[in-house]
Design an enzyme around this catalytic site. Sequence first.
Site, PDB file in Angstrom:
ATOM      1  N   SER A  87      -8.901  37.101  -4.271  1.00 24.50           N
ATOM      2  CA  SER A  87      -9.273  37.528  -2.918  1.00 24.50           C
ATOM      3  C   SER A  87     -10.492  36.815  -2.350  1.00 24.50           C
ATOM      4  O   SER A  87     -10.811  37.007  -1.177  1.00 24.50           O
ATOM      5  CB  SER A  87      -9.501  39.036  -2.892  1.00 24.50           C
ATOM      6  N   LYS A  90      -9.749  35.134   0.833  1.00 24.16           N
ATOM      7  CA  LYS A  90      -9.862  35.784   2.137  1.00 24.16           C
ATOM      8  C   LYS A  90     -11.025  35.236   2.958  1.00 24.16           C
ATOM      9  O   LYS A  90     -10.988  35.265   4.188  1.00 24.16           O
ATOM     10  CB  LYS A  90      -9.996  37.299   1.955  1.00 24.16           C
ATOM     11  N   TYR A 173      -8.728  48.325   2.706  1.00 18.97           N
ATOM     12  CA  TYR A 173      -8.689  46.958   2.183  1.00 18.97           C
ATOM     13  C   TYR A 173      -7.239  46.578   1.922  1.00 18.97           C
ATOM     14  O   TYR A 173      -6.518  47.307   1.234  1.00 18.97           O
ATOM     15  CB  TYR A 173      -9.503  46.889   0.905  1.00 18.97           C
ATOM     16  N   GLU A 294     -18.505  40.363   2.819  1.00 16.66           N
ATOM     17  CA  GLU A 294     -19.066  41.709   2.895  1.00 16.66           C
ATOM     18  C   GLU A 294     -20.559  41.576   2.631  1.00 16.66           C
ATOM     19  O   GLU A 294     -20.965  40.818   1.745  1.00 16.66           O
ATOM     20  CB  GLU A 294     -18.385  42.611   1.858  1.00 16.66           C
ATOM     21  N   LYS A 336     -18.233  38.530  -2.329  1.00 18.80           N
ATOM     22  CA  LYS A 336     -16.794  38.803  -2.345  1.00 18.80           C
ATOM     23  C   LYS A 336     -16.298  38.676  -3.775  1.00 18.80           C
ATOM     24  O   LYS A 336     -16.671  37.743  -4.494  1.00 18.80           O
ATOM     25  CB  LYS A 336     -16.024  37.826  -1.444  1.00 18.80           C
ATOM     26  N   THR A 337     -15.470  39.622  -4.173  1.00 20.44           N
ATOM     27  CA  THR A 337     -14.780  39.547  -5.452  1.00 20.44           C
ATOM     28  C   THR A 337     -13.357  39.041  -5.245  1.00 20.44           C
ATOM     29  O   THR A 337     -12.833  39.072  -4.122  1.00 20.44           O
ATOM     30  CB  THR A 337     -14.713  40.921  -6.136  1.00 20.44           C
ATOM     31  N   GLY A 338     -12.729  38.610  -6.330  1.00 15.95           N
ATOM     32  CA  GLY A 338     -11.337  38.176  -6.239  1.00 15.95           C
ATOM     33  C   GLY A 338     -10.663  38.178  -7.593  1.00 15.95           C
ATOM     34  O   GLY A 338     -11.307  37.882  -8.606  1.00 15.95           O
ATOM     35  N   SER A 339      -9.384  38.495  -7.600  1.00 14.71           N
ATOM     36  CA  SER A 339      -8.615  38.493  -8.855  1.00 14.71           C
ATOM     37  C   SER A 339      -7.172  38.109  -8.584  1.00 14.71           C
ATOM     38  O   SER A 339      -6.623  38.425  -7.522  1.00 14.71           O
ATOM     39  CB  SER A 339      -8.617  39.876  -9.515  1.00 14.71           C
TER      40      SER A 339
END
Length: 386
Positions: A87, A90, A173, A294, A336-339
């Site tokens: 993510s 994004k 989200y 964010e 921002k995190t993402g996986s």
Amino acid sequence: MLKRIRLPQLALALAALFPLAAYAAPDAAALRQAVDAAVGPVMAQFDVPGMAVAVTVDGQPHFFNYGVAARDSKQPVTEATIFELGSNSKTFTATLAAYAQAQGKLALDDHPGKYVPQLQGSALDGATLLHLGTYTAGGFPLQIPDNLKTREQLFSYFQHWKPDAAPGKQRNYSNPSIGLFGHIAGLALGGGFADAAERDLFPQLGLQHTYIRVPQSAMAHYAWGYSKDQAVRVQPDLFDSEAYGVKSTAADMIRYVQLQIDPSRLAAPMRRAVQATHTGYFKAGPMTQGLGWESYPYPVSLEQLLQGNSTDMAWKPQPVQAIQPVQTAAPALYNKTGSTRGFGSYVAFVPSQKIGIVLLANRAYPNDARIKLAYAILNQLAPAAN
């Protein structure tokens, strides 16, 4: 070997020793020691095969590489290893939409039906592109429903979708929300999203090894992700490119962070696009939701970052408060995190302090572990508070 320390203990210990924004940046040897001490226990605790860490301090990048990109070949991780961003993609989707806006090809207060005629008159058409880009259209789910297999089915779903709340009242989200936002940005730029990103976005940002579709010439650098003991990579799906499909390296991603901190070297439309993604629109708990990024007032506590990146924030509707969308010079931390199934990423930066961090791993270890790890390292980077 590094002594194994439980991550919460490590994070709290480092935070106590070096409170954020109250410690002078260390020299290279001290930074290496701090990053090694923080990363080692995380990789051991969560069985992470490989991790690339990059930090930037006052415009200077530093790289720290650990483990392997693939367990079978034992190929070591380097800053040129390609990881799936999940993510964090994004933020690129948001930048592409902001770039289209900077060129006058879309406006955030446009409605989806302007670009997707079958949505005209639908309940979704009561929302704006801004609502799609900030997950505030009114109640989309986190994932695209499993029963939707084709684009035709997906757009029929959008056409008949019914909101749970009025636009701008709650944050859900959502991959369908940001996916439609990115799809419309691609249409506004005269093609598909992936084409526009690889043609217009990545080259203008100077990202030479960032892809949606990894070319054959770069496949040797593409890490394998790991889910339990299985080697995996992301598979094509509806709106995958727009929501979680970007792949990149630590070298490219720290350049991306440096451009967030100082976009002055970019051409005017792209510079305005990057700056636009730093504008906040909605408050949700301690976090301010912008386009992609964010943010939090800086300095920020570990507890606030954990709350803003919590499972509840991702899975449950959150009431929001609309705020005046004005770019501010007030210090802020953006993150921002993402996986994906086999990869986990985290990016954070503080423009006022000229510091930033990128964590790329070929396992989707828990978000709270990423936040604590990054927070411990950022405590080593922050210059003395004024």
